[in-house]
Design a protein around this motif. Structure first.
Motif, PDB file in Angstrom:
ATOM      1  N   CYS A  52       0.791  -1.232   0.000  1.00 52.80           N
ATOM      2  CA  CYS A  52       0.000   0.000   0.000  1.00 52.80           C
ATOM      3  C   CYS A  52       0.823   1.282   0.000  1.00 52.80           C
ATOM      4  CB  CYS A  52      -0.936   0.007   1.209  1.00 52.80           C
ATOM      5  SG  CYS A  52      -2.208  -1.262   1.116  1.00 52.80           S
ATOM      6  N   ARG A  53       2.131   1.189   0.211  1.00 49.10           N
ATOM      7  CA  ARG A  53       2.946   2.401   0.216  1.00 49.10           C
ATOM      8  C   ARG A  53       4.014   2.409  -0.867  1.00 49.10           C
ATOM      9  NH1 ARG A  53       3.068   5.784   5.212  1.00 49.10           N
ATOM     10  NH2 ARG A  53       1.342   5.071   6.511  1.00 49.10           N
ATOM     11  N   ILE A  54       4.271   1.250  -1.485  1.00 55.28           N
ATOM     12  CA  ILE A  54       5.284   1.197  -2.538  1.00 55.28           C
ATOM     13  C   ILE A  54       4.691   0.666  -3.836  1.00 55.28           C
ATOM     14  CG2 ILE A  54       7.484   0.156  -3.239  1.00 55.28           C
ATOM     15  CD1 ILE A  54       8.327   0.258  -0.317  1.00 55.28           C
ATOM     16  N   ALA A  55       4.170  -0.579  -3.803  1.00 53.13           N
ATOM     17  CA  ALA A  55       3.610  -1.167  -5.020  1.00 53.13           C
ATOM     18  C   ALA A  55       2.383  -0.406  -5.516  1.00 53.13           C
ATOM     19  CB  ALA A  55       3.244  -2.629  -4.755  1.00 53.13           C
ATOM     20  N   LEU A  56       1.744   0.341  -4.642  1.00 56.18           N
ATOM     21  CA  LEU A  56       0.560   1.110  -5.030  1.00 56.18           C
ATOM     22  C   LEU A  56       0.867   2.129  -6.123  1.00 56.18           C
ATOM     23  CD1 LEU A  56      -2.455   1.776  -4.346  1.00 56.18           C
ATOM     24  CD2 LEU A  56      -1.570   3.501  -2.770  1.00 56.18           C
ATOM     25  N   TYR A 100      12.504   4.467   1.860  1.00 60.18           N
ATOM     26  CA  TYR A 100      13.491   4.572   2.935  1.00 60.18           C
ATOM     27  C   TYR A 100      12.986   3.866   4.192  1.00 60.18           C
ATOM     28  CZ  TYR A 100      16.125   6.750   6.748  1.00 60.18           C
ATOM     29  OH  TYR A 100      16.869   6.974   7.878  1.00 60.18           O
ATOM     30  N   TRP A 101      11.727   4.138   4.576  1.00 59.49           N
ATOM     31  CA  TRP A 101      11.172   3.514   5.776  1.00 59.49           C
ATOM     32  C   TRP A 101      11.021   2.008   5.598  1.00 59.49           C
ATOM     33  CZ3 TRP A 101       7.371   8.108   5.717  1.00 59.49           C
ATOM     34  CH2 TRP A 101       7.895   9.165   6.475  1.00 59.49           C
ATOM     35  N   PHE A 102      10.699   1.577   4.387  1.00 59.78           N
ATOM     36  CA  PHE A 102      10.556   0.134   4.160  1.00 59.78           C
ATOM     37  C   PHE A 102      11.899  -0.576   4.306  1.00 59.78           C
ATOM     38  CE2 PHE A 102      10.291  -3.609   1.327  1.00 59.78           C
ATOM     39  CZ  PHE A 102       9.259  -4.283   1.974  1.00 59.78           C
ATOM     40  N   VAL A 103      12.964   0.047   3.834  1.00 63.93           N
ATOM     41  CA  VAL A 103      14.298  -0.532   4.011  1.00 63.93           C
ATOM     42  C   VAL A 103      14.624  -0.656   5.500  1.00 63.93           C
ATOM     43  CG1 VAL A 103      16.771  -0.140   3.653  1.00 63.93           C
ATOM     44  CG2 VAL A 103      15.160   0.233   1.773  1.00 63.93           C
ATOM     45  N   LEU A 104      14.292   0.366   6.280  1.00 62.93           N
ATOM     46  CA  LEU A 104      14.518   0.296   7.727  1.00 62.93           C
ATOM     47  C   LEU A 104      13.710  -0.836   8.348  1.00 62.93           C
ATOM     48  CD1 LEU A 104      14.523   4.046   8.859  1.00 62.93           C
ATOM     49  CD2 LEU A 104      16.473   2.577   8.348  1.00 62.93           C
ATOM     50  N   VAL A 164       9.132  -5.233  14.786  1.00 59.27           N
ATOM     51  CA  VAL A 164       9.297  -4.716  13.428  1.00 59.27           C
ATOM     52  C   VAL A 164       8.361  -3.529  13.296  1.00 59.27           C
ATOM     53  CG1 VAL A 164       9.154  -5.238  10.987  1.00 59.27           C
ATOM     54  CG2 VAL A 164       9.792  -7.016  12.606  1.00 59.27           C
ATOM     55  N   THR A 165       8.856  -2.397  13.713  1.00 61.07           N
ATOM     56  CA  THR A 165       8.077  -1.165  13.611  1.00 61.07           C
ATOM     57  C   THR A 165       8.961  -0.075  13.093  1.00 61.07           C
ATOM     58  OG1 THR A 165       8.595  -0.671  15.915  1.00 61.07           O
ATOM     59  CG2 THR A 165       6.474  -1.726  15.485  1.00 61.07           C
ATOM     60  N   ASP A 166       8.347   1.036  12.689  1.00 56.93           N
ATOM     61  CA  ASP A 166       9.121   2.177  12.235  1.00 56.93           C
ATOM     62  C   ASP A 166       8.557   3.437  12.810  1.00 56.93           C
ATOM     63  OD1 ASP A 166       7.774   3.383   9.166  1.00 56.93           O
ATOM     64  OD2 ASP A 166       6.777   2.323  10.782  1.00 56.93           O
ATOM     65  N   ASN A 167       9.193   4.568  12.500  1.00 57.10           N
ATOM     66  CA  ASN A 167       8.758   5.838  13.027  1.00 57.10           C
ATOM     67  C   ASN A 167       7.731   6.506  12.141  1.00 57.10           C
ATOM     68  OD1 ASN A 167      10.390   5.719  15.305  1.00 57.10           O
ATOM     69  ND2 ASN A 167      12.170   6.459  14.179  1.00 57.10           N
ATOM     70  N   SER A 168       7.364   5.898  11.014  1.00 57.79           N
ATOM     71  CA  SER A 168       6.406   6.522  10.132  1.00 57.79           C
ATOM     72  C   SER A 168       4.995   6.353  10.649  1.00 57.79           C
ATOM     73  CB  SER A 168       6.504   5.890   8.748  1.00 57.79           C
ATOM     74  OG  SER A 168       6.054   4.574   8.800  1.00 57.79           O
ATOM     75  N   LYS A 169       3.998   7.211  10.059  1.00 54.49           N
ATOM     76  CA  LYS A 169       2.627   7.151  10.507  1.00 54.49           C
ATOM     77  C   LYS A 169       1.832   6.831   9.295  1.00 54.49           C
ATOM     78  CE  LYS A 169       2.167   9.367  13.934  1.00 54.49           C
ATOM     79  NZ  LYS A 169       2.036   9.179  15.097  1.00 54.49           N
ATOM     80  N   ASP A 170       1.984   6.935   8.758  1.00 49.63           N
ATOM     81  CA  ASP A 170       1.477   6.973   7.705  1.00 49.63           C
ATOM     82  C   ASP A 170       0.350   7.240   7.751  1.00 49.63           C
ATOM     83  OD1 ASP A 170       3.329   6.260   6.544  1.00 49.63           O
ATOM     84  OD2 ASP A 170       3.130   5.757   6.613  1.00 49.63           O
TER      85      ASP A 170
END
Length: 276
Positions: free
Chosen positions: A198-202, A242-246, A269-275
């Motif tokens: 939903c954030r890259i392949a989209l 970038y966030w997906f790589v992290l 497996v979490t990140d700082n994004s909110k999306d």
């Protein structure tokens, strides 16, 4: 217009402060930083569910003609809830940052100041920039520059929020010391899956749908679009990659540590994004 903006401007801060009042009554040992973090994540999840639902409705309603089909949610959700949420979320992220460092005993965090705000912006620069870009790019495009076209693609952008509840759940499970459960590992897999879809392949999918509408191949679509559209998509996509790589790196470290029983389990497996 002010009455419309008041919808999200009241709902999200209201939920945030309600959770801040309620959670300490249940989890009495939590610090202010814990309460603010979980409150922020819960509100983010609620907004993400709302945005994803709106996205599904808009996309399913506009598939017949991705350029000219209209749905009122494509514009009004941005006004009612998108803009107020992004504005609120910058404030909520700052509060989370402030209380986290205050609990750690940093002297400059005894009270709010320009120094604490500056520290927050420097540490969370990409997230703050992401929110500001959505406010300054997505809002004008949605309201003024689309010429009543492309509701389908606005709905697709709403769907980028699908990964946010899983990211938030990972943070909350860690907060509850439940990171050893199978649920936490399964949730980590869902974070990676939903984030990638939903954030890259989209984005390639939206280009493909545009090409399908005009009968042109996928590789020709960027040359068929205005430069501003390609730049806007690139600005949204770049931090997601970038966030997906992290995320992948954190997931790999979690997997490696889980195979060594002598070490304690890793963080989620979490990140700082909110999306977003």
């Amino acid at each position: 217009m002010l009455q419309v903006l008041a919808c999200g401007a009241v709902v999200f801060p209201g939920l945030f402060f309600a959770f801040r009042r309620f959670l300490p009554c249940v989890f009495k040992h939590w610090s202010d930083a814990d309460v603010v973090l979980v409150s922020e994540r819960l509100v983010s999840s609620i907004h993400a569910v709302m945005a994803t639902t709106a996205g599904v409705i808009v996309v399913s309603s506009c598939r017949g003609n991705v350029i000219n089909d209209r749905h009122w949610l494509a514009t009004y959700f941005v006004i009612w809830y998108g803009v107020p949420y992004m504005t609120y979320d910058i404030f909520a992220m700052y509060l989370s940052h402030y209380h986290r460092f205050r609990v750690k005993g940093h002297e400059e965090y005894k009270q709010h100041s320009l120094r604490t705000v500056n520290s927050f912006v420097r540490r969370e620069f990409l997230l703050v920039l992401h929110h500001i870009a959505l406010l300054t790019i997505l809002l004008p495009v949605t309201l003024f520059f689309r010429r009543d076209q492309g509701d389908f693609f606005i709905g697709c952008l709403f769907l980028t929020e699908l990964s946010t509840p899983f990211v938030s759940l990972g943070k909350i499970l860690i907060q509850l010391s439940l990171q050893d459960l199978w649920l936490h590992k399964a949730n980590g897999g869902m974070v990676l899956l939903t984030f990638f879809i939903c954030r890259i392949a989209l984005f390639p999918y939206m280009y493909w749908m545009y090409g399908h509408h005009y009968g042109i191949p996928l590789y020709s679509v960027p040359f068929h679009l205005p430069l501003s559209a390609n730049l806007g998509n690139s600005c949204i996509l770049a931090p997601q990659v970038y966030w997906f790589v992290l995320l992948c790196r954190k997931g790999y470290r979690l997997y490696q540590r889980s195979r060594r029983p002598d070490l304690s389990p890793a963080a989620a497996v979490t990140d700082n994004s909110k999306d977003d």
